[in-house]
Design an enzyme around this catalytic site. Structure first.
Site, PDB file in Angstrom:
ATOM      1  N   ASP A  99      -9.656   2.655  10.014  1.00  0.00           N
ATOM      2  CA  ASP A  99      -9.707   3.333   8.726  1.00  0.00           C
ATOM      3  C   ASP A  99     -11.155   3.760   8.470  1.00  0.00           C
ATOM      4  OD1 ASP A  99      -7.397   2.570   6.122  1.00  0.00           O
ATOM      5  OD2 ASP A  99      -8.927   4.155   6.103  1.00  0.00           O
ATOM      6  N   ASP A 201      -9.903   8.221   4.963  1.00  0.00           N
ATOM      7  CA  ASP A 201      -9.595   7.931   3.568  1.00  0.00           C
ATOM      8  C   ASP A 201     -10.027   9.083   2.649  1.00  0.00           C
ATOM      9  OD1 ASP A 201      -8.765   5.790   1.694  1.00  0.00           O
ATOM     10  OD2 ASP A 201     -10.811   5.974   0.968  1.00  0.00           O
ATOM     11  N   GLU A 256      -5.934  11.217   5.154  1.00  0.00           N
ATOM     12  CA  GLU A 256      -5.117  10.893   3.990  1.00  0.00           C
ATOM     13  C   GLU A 256      -5.300  12.062   3.030  1.00  0.00           C
ATOM     14  OE1 GLU A 256      -6.606   8.418   1.046  1.00  0.00           O
ATOM     15  OE2 GLU A 256      -4.676   7.839   0.270  1.00  0.00           O
ATOM     16  N   HIS A 329      -0.004   0.996   2.027  1.00  0.00           N
ATOM     17  CA  HIS A 329      -0.604  -0.061   1.187  1.00  0.00           C
ATOM     18  C   HIS A 329      -0.885   0.400  -0.235  1.00  0.00           C
ATOM     19  CE1 HIS A 329      -3.784   2.467   2.549  1.00  0.00           C
ATOM     20  NE2 HIS A 329      -4.590   1.912   1.683  1.00  0.00           N
ATOM     21  N   ASP A 330      -0.613   1.691  -0.510  1.00  0.00           N
ATOM     22  CA  ASP A 330      -0.887   2.216  -1.867  1.00  0.00           C
ATOM     23  C   ASP A 330       0.369   2.482  -2.692  1.00  0.00           C
ATOM     24  OD1 ASP A 330      -3.542   4.378  -0.658  1.00  0.00           O
ATOM     25  OD2 ASP A 330      -3.658   2.380  -1.550  1.00  0.00           O
TER      26      ASP A 330
HETATM   27  O1  TEU Z   1      -6.218   6.050  -1.583  1.00  0.00           O
HETATM   28  C1  TEU Z   1      -6.461   7.224  -2.364  1.00  0.00           C
HETATM   29  C2  TEU Z   1      -5.224   7.532  -3.058  1.00  0.00           C
HETATM   30  O2  TEU Z   1      -4.808   8.656  -3.109  1.00  0.00           O
HETATM   31  C3  TEU Z   1      -4.471   6.337  -3.568  1.00  0.00           C
HETATM   32  O3  TEU Z   1      -5.512   5.422  -3.916  1.00  0.00           O
HETATM   33  C4  TEU Z   1      -3.700   6.630  -4.814  1.00  0.00           C
HETATM   34  O4  TEU Z   1      -3.773   7.984  -5.127  1.00  0.00           O
HETATM   35  C5  TEU Z   1      -4.318   5.824  -5.917  1.00  0.00           C
HETATM   36  O5  TEU Z   1      -3.836   4.514  -5.662  1.00  0.00           O
HETATM   37  C6  TEU Z   1      -4.003   6.334  -7.263  1.00  0.00           C
HETATM   38  O6  TEU Z   1      -2.711   6.038  -7.606  1.00  0.00           O
HETATM   39  C7  TEU Z   1      -7.234   5.681  -0.662  1.00  0.00           C
HETATM   40  C8  TEU Z   1      -6.860   4.334  -0.082  1.00  0.00           C
HETATM   41  O7  TEU Z   1      -5.623   4.465   0.627  1.00  0.00           O
HETATM   42  C9  TEU Z   1      -6.721   3.359  -1.234  1.00  0.00           C
HETATM   43  O8  TEU Z   1      -6.230   2.090  -0.796  1.00  0.00           O
HETATM   44  C10 TEU Z   1      -8.093   3.197  -1.867  1.00  0.00           C
HETATM   45  O9  TEU Z   1      -7.959   2.390  -3.017  1.00  0.00           O
HETATM   46  C11 TEU Z   1      -8.678   4.568  -2.272  1.00  0.00           C
HETATM   47  O10 TEU Z   1      -8.494   5.597  -1.305  1.00  0.00           O
HETATM   48  C12 TEU Z   1     -10.170   4.436  -2.458  1.00  0.00           C
HETATM   49  O11 TEU Z   1     -10.765   4.223  -1.184  1.00  0.00           O
END
Ligand code: TEU
Ligand code: CA
Length: 551
Positions: A99, A201, A256, A329-330
């Site tokens: 990542d 990311d 992403e 994970h999000d």
């Molecule tokens: O996620 C960005 C993102 O788009 C998600 O965080 C989601 O949109 C956000 O949770 C709002 O609802 C990336 C990573 O995948 C995430 O785990 C990190 O928290 C974020 O970036 C910051 O690095």
């Protein structure tokens, strides 16, 4: 037919290391734990792993706030263990992508610690975005993804710094060529170790609109696309990374893509662009989000869900490439969000697996989906760990929402739903740890666990195993065309995958009611989620693959 690449044929398994397996009893998953489970991963049929961040970090956002890009967080293990894991994976023909989090660093990174120094000739000043406030407040009205202002004031600088995420994740200033060189050094360090690529990311956010004009915050998805993402120099920066570093290695990059629309996507992943190989688009991840984002939910629209798959395949055409997923994970567990995690948990988990494993694009399976792990419901906000959840809890409480009302929202859309520990067996803490887990195990582990699924031949795990093997054995599912077969029933999703000499039709029932089986003359059933099939009715959450029989 797009040209062949290993990353188009990959079956990606995403491991959130903190929650996968704890090998030293401190309640935190680690590299040793992953090493213990390589037979399991190989048995599933995985050939590529995406590892969430394992670098040095204060863990404000569980590793997405990096304080040293060149070292492994001691909680996860040592660099020797990392190299042992990489060698062990390669020894089994499994690739590893890491990542890459370079839109921002941790505020504890030495770059930011130095940047805060108010001296004029500070060489680190422009590593980040510092701006004077306006009318005693922040420079503009931008809001963080995690709630609250996207700026924080530092008194010794008498200035505010930008953080699109938490206050401990200051955005790096990619306008500064020294920052871009720092990123290239990080890329080279890990690529020279032999990793097979990066998941990048929030990569569409690295180029900012430097006038920092106020945004219309009435629709956060619009702000993400038109203000935070797709900035004026994003493609220039990515082409520089590709030209100077990435193009020199046989690797894969997957971005992403918050804010990447169907129209813009091939600017990032078009084969002639020299930027990224593929993207995780997030349009379906916002399908039940209202204008306020995940804690402003709206009902799931199944027709829109199906239509997005059709539109995105068309958007990619022969130019680009997607990695397809239904959770990570999000976002909440896919069987809870898009399936039925009660009466039809097993059936709907298998059906959703068939969807992502028969779609055109590289499938990405989030750990635990292969046994149908579900969302979780904790009793108290104190049981939740996610910085986004805790920030919004404070904001919603200030607006007068009760704890219970907010907990209802978190159960539905919170990120800790997918961060509870892997459920290996029905022993204490589901066999994840002999210590106290950093976050509670989902209480449903007693009957939803790997050991249970290994015993049952018709389990979700065994279906994933068979479906992954089937996809590997049928390259038409990778390189074949995708064409929707329009039906008049909202719950039926039917599409063809075709190559010069093969034609398969996939029939999915995305619901709990039986539906009349569509006309399939000239087709023979070759694979399905159900042992038995009613000749006239498609059962609840039933998925089938038919082969066109030449007459
Ligand atoms: O996620 C960005 C993102 O788009 C998600 O965080 C989601 O949109 C956000 O949770 C709002 O609802 C990336 C990573 O995948 C995430 O785990 C990190 O928290 C974020 O970036 C910051 O690095
Ligand atoms: Ca541990």
């Amino acid at each position: 037919m797009s040209e062949k690449s290993w990353w188009k044929e990959a079956i990606i398994y995403q491991i959130y290391p903190r929650s996968f397996r704890d090998s030293n009893g401190d309640g935190i998953g680690d590299l040793g734990g992953i090493l213990e489970k390589l037979d399991y991963i190989e048995r599933l049929g995985i050939n590529t792993i995406w590892l969430n961040p394992i670098y040095q970090s204060p863990n404000d956002d569980n590793g997405y706030d990096i304080s040293d890009y060149y070292s492994i967080h001691p909680e996860y293990g040592t660099m020797d263990q990392f190299e042992e894991l990489l060698a062990a994976l390669h020894g089994r023909g499994i690739r590893l992508i890491m990542d890459l989090v370079v839109n921002h660093s941790s505020d504890e990174h030495e770059w930011f610690v130095n940047s805060k120094d108010p001296r004029e000739d500070n060489p680190y000043h422009d590593y980040y975005f510092w701006r004077k406030g306006k009318n005693g407040g922040p420079p503009n009205n931008w809001q963080s993804f995690f709630g609250g202002p996207a700026w924080t004031y530092v008194v010794e600088k008498d200035a505010w710094y930008l953080h699109l995420f938490s206050t401990k994740q200051p955005d790096l200033n990619w306008e500064n060529p020294r920052v871009r060189e720092e990123v290239k050094d990080v890329l080279r360090f890990w690529l020279d170790k032999g990793i097979d690529g990066f998941r990048m990311d929030v990569i569409p956010c690295i180029s900012k609109n430097l006038e920092f004009a106020d945004a219309d915050n009435s629709d956060f998805a619009h702000v993400i696309e038109y203000v935070y993402s797709n900035g004026p120099r994003v493609h220039e920066f990515l082409q520089e990374m590709h030209r100077d570093v990435l193009s020199k290695y046989n690797i894969m990059t997957v971005g992403e893509g918050p804010g990447i629309s169907q129209e813009r996507a091939n600017l990032y992943v078009g084969k002639s662009r020299g930027e990224l190989d593929m993207i995780f688009h997030l349009e379906h991840m916002g399908i039940d989000h209202g204008p306020g984002g995940r804690f402003d939910p709206k009902p799931m629209d199944l027709s829109a869900f199906k239509q997005l798959w059709v539109e995105w395949d068309k958007a990619m055409g022969d130019e680009g490439w997607l990695s397809v997923f239904l959770d990570n994970h999000d976002f909440p567990r896919m069987v809870s969000r898009f399936g039925d995690d009660q009466q039809y948990r097993v059936e709907s988990a298998k059906l959703l697996a068939m969807l992502i494993l028969t779609m055109r694009g590289t499938p990405c399976i989030y750990f635990g989906s292969e046994i149908g792990m579900t969302n979780v419901s904790f009793d108290s906000i104190e049981d939740y760990r996610d910085v986004e959840t805790r920030n919004f809890y404070r904001i919603f409480r200030e607006k007068g929402l009760s704890e219970q009302e907010f907990l209802r929202l978190v159960e539905q859309q919170g990120r800790d739903n997918v961060r509870t520990p892997m459920q290996w067996d029905n022993s204490t803490h589901a066999g994840f740890t002999t210590g106290t887990p950093w976050i509670q195990v989902n209480p449903r582990y007693t009957h939803i666990n790997v050991a249970q699924d290994h015993k049952a031949s018709d389990s979700i795990f065994h279906f994933y195993q068979e479906m992954i093997a089937w996809r590997k054995a049928h390259s038409v599912l990778v390189y074949g065309s995708f064409t929707e077969v329009v039906t008049d029933h909202e719950h039926l999703f039917i599409y063809d995958r075709k190559s010069v000499d093969e034609h398969y039709r996939i029939v999915l029932n995305l619901g709990s009611e039986q539906v009349s089986r569509p006309e399939l003359s000239g087709f023979a059933l070759v694979f399905g989620t159900h042992e038995e099939q009613d000749p006239d009715l498609v059962g609840p959450w039933e998925g089938s693959i038919y082969q066109k029989i030449e007459v």
